[in-house]
Design a protein around this motif. Structure first.
Motif, mmCIF file in Angstrom:
data_model
loop_
_atom_site.group_PDB
_atom_site.id
_atom_site.type_symbol
_atom_site.label_atom_id
_atom_site.label_comp_id
_atom_site.label_asym_id
_atom_site.label_seq_id
_atom_site.Cartn_x
_atom_site.Cartn_y
_atom_site.Cartn_z
ATOM 1 N N GLN A 64 16.721 -10.425 5.940
ATOM 2 C CA GLN A 64 15.282 -10.650 6.089
ATOM 3 C C GLN A 64 14.663 -11.105 4.772
ATOM 4 O O GLN A 64 13.858 -12.032 4.730
ATOM 5 N N ARG A 88 15.433 3.076 -4.119
ATOM 6 C CA ARG A 88 14.212 3.855 -4.010
ATOM 7 C C ARG A 88 14.029 4.521 -2.661
ATOM 8 O O ARG A 88 13.570 5.647 -2.576
ATOM 9 N N TYR A 241 7.068 11.127 1.657
ATOM 10 C CA TYR A 241 5.785 10.518 1.317
ATOM 11 C C TYR A 241 5.226 11.141 0.046
ATOM 12 O O TYR A 241 4.789 10.443 -0.872
ATOM 13 N N THR A 244 7.394 10.145 -3.003
ATOM 14 C CA THR A 244 7.240 8.733 -3.363
ATOM 15 C C THR A 244 5.926 8.518 -4.083
ATOM 16 O O THR A 244 5.872 7.812 -5.095
ATOM 17 N N PHE A 248 6.829 7.204 -7.670
ATOM 18 C CA PHE A 248 6.703 5.763 -7.841
ATOM 19 C C PHE A 248 5.258 5.331 -7.938
ATOM 20 O O PHE A 248 4.957 4.155 -7.906
ATOM 21 N N GLY A 249 4.379 6.298 -8.011
ATOM 22 C CA GLY A 249 2.994 6.043 -8.372
ATOM 23 C C GLY A 249 2.276 5.120 -7.442
ATOM 24 O O GLY A 249 2.777 4.096 -7.033
ATOM 25 N N ALA A 250 1.090 5.516 -7.044
ATOM 26 C CA ALA A 250 0.314 4.644 -6.182
ATOM 27 C C ALA A 250 -1.125 4.793 -6.581
ATOM 28 O O ALA A 250 -1.542 5.824 -7.055
ATOM 29 N N THR B 57 3.340 4.980 5.629
ATOM 30 C CA THR B 57 2.718 5.239 4.333
ATOM 31 C C THR B 57 3.652 4.840 3.189
ATOM 32 O O THR B 57 3.244 4.214 2.213
ATOM 33 N N ASN B 58 4.938 5.195 3.345
ATOM 34 C CA ASN B 58 5.888 4.851 2.296
ATOM 35 C C ASN B 58 6.047 3.353 2.139
ATOM 36 O O ASN B 58 6.166 2.831 1.032
ATOM 37 N N ILE B 61 3.175 2.104 0.110
ATOM 38 C CA ILE B 61 3.243 2.490 -1.304
ATOM 39 C C ILE B 61 4.318 1.693 -2.033
ATOM 40 O O ILE B 61 4.098 1.170 -3.126
ATOM 41 N N GLN B 62 5.508 1.607 -1.429
ATOM 42 C CA GLN B 62 6.603 0.903 -2.107
ATOM 43 C C GLN B 62 6.298 -0.581 -2.220
ATOM 44 O O GLN B 62 6.588 -1.211 -3.248
ATOM 45 N N TYR B 64 3.371 -1.972 -2.443
ATOM 46 C CA TYR B 64 2.365 -2.125 -3.492
ATOM 47 C C TYR B 64 2.997 -2.008 -4.872
ATOM 48 O O TYR B 64 2.737 -2.820 -5.769
ATOM 49 N N ALA B 65 3.851 -0.974 -5.041
ATOM 50 C CA ALA B 65 4.483 -0.779 -6.341
ATOM 51 C C ALA B 65 5.379 -1.959 -6.710
ATOM 52 O O ALA B 65 5.505 -2.318 -7.881
ATOM 53 N N LEU B 75 -0.494 -9.768 -0.592
ATOM 54 C CA LEU B 75 0.458 -10.044 0.489
ATOM 55 C C LEU B 75 0.995 -8.775 1.119
ATOM 56 O O LEU B 75 1.951 -8.835 1.883
ATOM 57 N N MET B 78 1.524 -8.775 4.823
ATOM 58 C CA MET B 78 2.668 -9.547 5.293
ATOM 59 C C MET B 78 3.948 -8.736 5.158
ATOM 60 O O MET B 78 4.789 -8.696 6.061
ATOM 61 N N LEU B 82 6.320 -7.622 8.278
ATOM 62 C CA LEU B 82 7.699 -8.101 8.373
ATOM 63 C C LEU B 82 8.681 -6.942 8.390
ATOM 64 O O LEU B 82 9.497 -6.804 9.286
ATOM 65 N N ARG B 86 9.766 -5.740 12.227
ATOM 66 C CA ARG B 86 11.067 -6.333 12.527
ATOM 67 C C ARG B 86 12.199 -5.337 12.440
ATOM 68 O O ARG B 86 13.136 -5.392 13.216
ATOM 69 N N GLU B 87 12.169 -4.464 11.421
ATOM 70 C CA GLU B 87 13.354 -3.649 11.186
ATOM 71 C C GLU B 87 13.124 -2.163 11.268
ATOM 72 O O GLU B 87 13.874 -1.442 11.894
#
Lengths: 252, 247
Positions: A64, A88, A241, A244, A248-250, B57-58, B61-62, B64-65, B75, B78, B82, B86-87
């Motif tokens: 993908q 991660r 959640y 993370t 990994f900071g948000a 939620t994860n 966050i991931q 964005y990071a 984006l 998007m 995706l 999709r997965e």
């Protein structure tokens, strides 16, 4: 009303159980040899399923991601995407799901069968602490074995990505491996391993609780295993959640 | 001398063949099928929603990071559409249903085997494949695509919540990108994958239940094997379908 009461009673039992486990662990009422034995069993039982699930997940990720990156001309970054996402999130979560399904269910089934056969009562009668002998080593083994399995799974995931990148997408293999560490930080891998250690602890405690308190014959063991897998997976997805966000900071 | 478990693979093939012929010769009453669908779907729903919520939620966050150093946080919609649609949605639903419904099927049938109830059915000239396997198989194939749609909604909803309240991005922009990126093909493929996973989970779990060893140990072993083999089979099938559609 009785539903609420029984849920509260179960929570109370869980709290008491957790207190017993913690105290037994702290006063070292367990043997290291047992822990190592269980680590070996857990890793050897779970390693094939973990790799068999994380490797195709890595392949799908590369497939993908490669299709999308081709739109931007960024194929070079594909291996970094695969490695960051795998270290991660993908490897810790998928490996922990498999550890819950395989390791957690075997812990619950073993302890449940012991409870049904009255083996735990027999041990208590002999003044041996069943928590220190059977429960704590399995929980500590889960805490150590899950990061090991995550690491092996992560390796499998990255190799799966390489398979797709070279065979399906036609990227040169050297390009893939050379750019693997471009955007990957050590904290990605360490964060993933810390997460899986916590998940392993959750799986171990939930499995031990359900197995230790199994009742009702062979069907009771089935219920214990069923409840273990579902509760453990739900619990660590929620913990995922929180971890993370912390690791990994948000935001801001 | 180990046979590498190939005899088990053969036994599974024979099991599938017998289940298929029995379903055609003695089709289960529609009420039974709907009852199984309700049992599997309704009981899995709260846990599925919880898990999809936190996976969404994860994802946000991931994403964005990862995008922040590249300056592409706009984006995010998007990315979530995706990866999520999709997965992640089919895989999460498959893992959850394998863990909940799969273990239930395997342990129920294994307990029946322990109590010799399956042998009693055969003695009464009731086909155990038509009575036990067919309703579960048809029920799960009907309900799993529906569960996947619920999972997708929850996933995108929780990702939106995180995007707006935790990450401080524009929620409308996020949803617009999600709507633009998701195609009808994505949703159809998602549901087809879910139905395929349902076929595999139900057949594998019923097989391990049918061929379990008697006693509590056998029940535990059957439940254990059912979940693991279902999960691995779903992961591999997921890749093959994705490769065929998107490759």
């Amino acid at each position: 009303m009785s539903d609420t009461l029984s849920t509260l009673a179960a929570l109370g039992r869980f709290g008491a159980f957790g207190a017993r486990i913690s105290w037994t662990t702290l006063r070292l009422g367990w043997s290291l040899r047992e822990v190592i034995h269980h680590i070996g069993q857990l890793v050897s039982r779970c390693v094939v399923p973990v790799v068999a699930v994380v490797l195709p997940a890595g392949m799908v990720l590369a497939l993908q991601g490669g299709t999308v990156f081709a739109l931007f001309g960024a194929q070079r970054l594909l291996s970094s995407l695969v490695s960051v996402a795998t270290f991660r999130e993908l490897a810790p979560v998928l490996a922990s799901v498999l550890v819950a399904a395989q390791g957690g269910s075997s812990i619950a089934a073993e302890l449940g069968a012991m409870r049904i056969r009255e083996e735990i009562d027999a041990i208590e009668v002999m003044a041996v602490d069943p928590i220190g002998l059977h429960v704590v080593p399995r929980i500590l083994a889960a805490i150590v074995a899950t990061p090991i399995l995550t690491l092996i799974g992560a390796l499998g995931g990255v190799c799966g990505g390489w398979l797709v990148a070279t065979v399906i997408l036609g990227e040169p293999g050297g390009l893939y491996w050379a750019n693997l560490w471009d955007l990957t930080r050590p904290m990605d891998l360490w964060g993933g391993l810390i997460k899986s250690s916590v998940f392993g602890g959750i799986i171990g405690v939930v499995a031990a609780f359900h197995g230790f308190h199994a009742h009702g014959g062979a069907a009771g063991v089935g219920h214990a295993v069923n409840d273990t897998v579902v509760t453990a997976i739900t619990a660590f997805i929620i913990a995922n959640y929180l971890l993370t966000s912390a690791l990994f900071g948000a935001g801001a | 001398m180990t046979t590498l478990g190939l005899d088990r693979v053969g036994a599974f093939g024979l099991f599938v063949a017998r289940a298929a012929t029995s379903s055609v010769q003695h089709p289960p009453p529609i009420g039974d099928v709907i009852h199984e669908s309700w049992r599997i779907g309704w009981r899995a729903l709260p846990i599925l929603i919880t898990i999809s919520f936190f996976v969404g939620t994860n994802l946000a966050i991931q994403g964005y990071a990862s995008f922040r150093p590249l300056g592409g946080t706009e984006l995010l919609g998007m990315f979530v559409a995706l990866a999520g649609v999709r997965e992640l949605a089919p895989i999460m639903v498959a893992a959850m249903v394998a863990a909940k419904a799969g273990t239930e099927m395997a342990s129920q049938i294994a307990v029946m085997r322990t109590k010799e109830q399956i042998d009693a059915l055969e003695v009464m000239a009731v086909d155990p494949y038509a009575w036990l396997v067919a309703p579960r198989f048809l029920g799960i194939v009907i309900v799993l695509p529906a569960l996947t749609v619920v999972s997708i909604f929850t996933l995108i909803g929780s990702a939106w919540l995180v995007t707006v309240y935790q990450l401080g991005e524009n929620g409308v922009h996020f949803l617009t990108l999600v709507a633009q990126t998701t195609t009808g093909l994505d949703l159809i493929v998602c549901m087809v994958k879910a139905a395929l996973f349902g076929v595999m989970i139900s057949l594998v779990s019923c097989f391990f239940g049918f061929t379990s060893q008697p006693g509590p140990k056998g029940v535990g072993a059957a439940t254990n094997a059912a979940v693991v083999v279902s999960a691995v089979a779903c992961a591999i099938a997921n890749y093959l379908v994705s490769q065929a559609v998107y490759g």
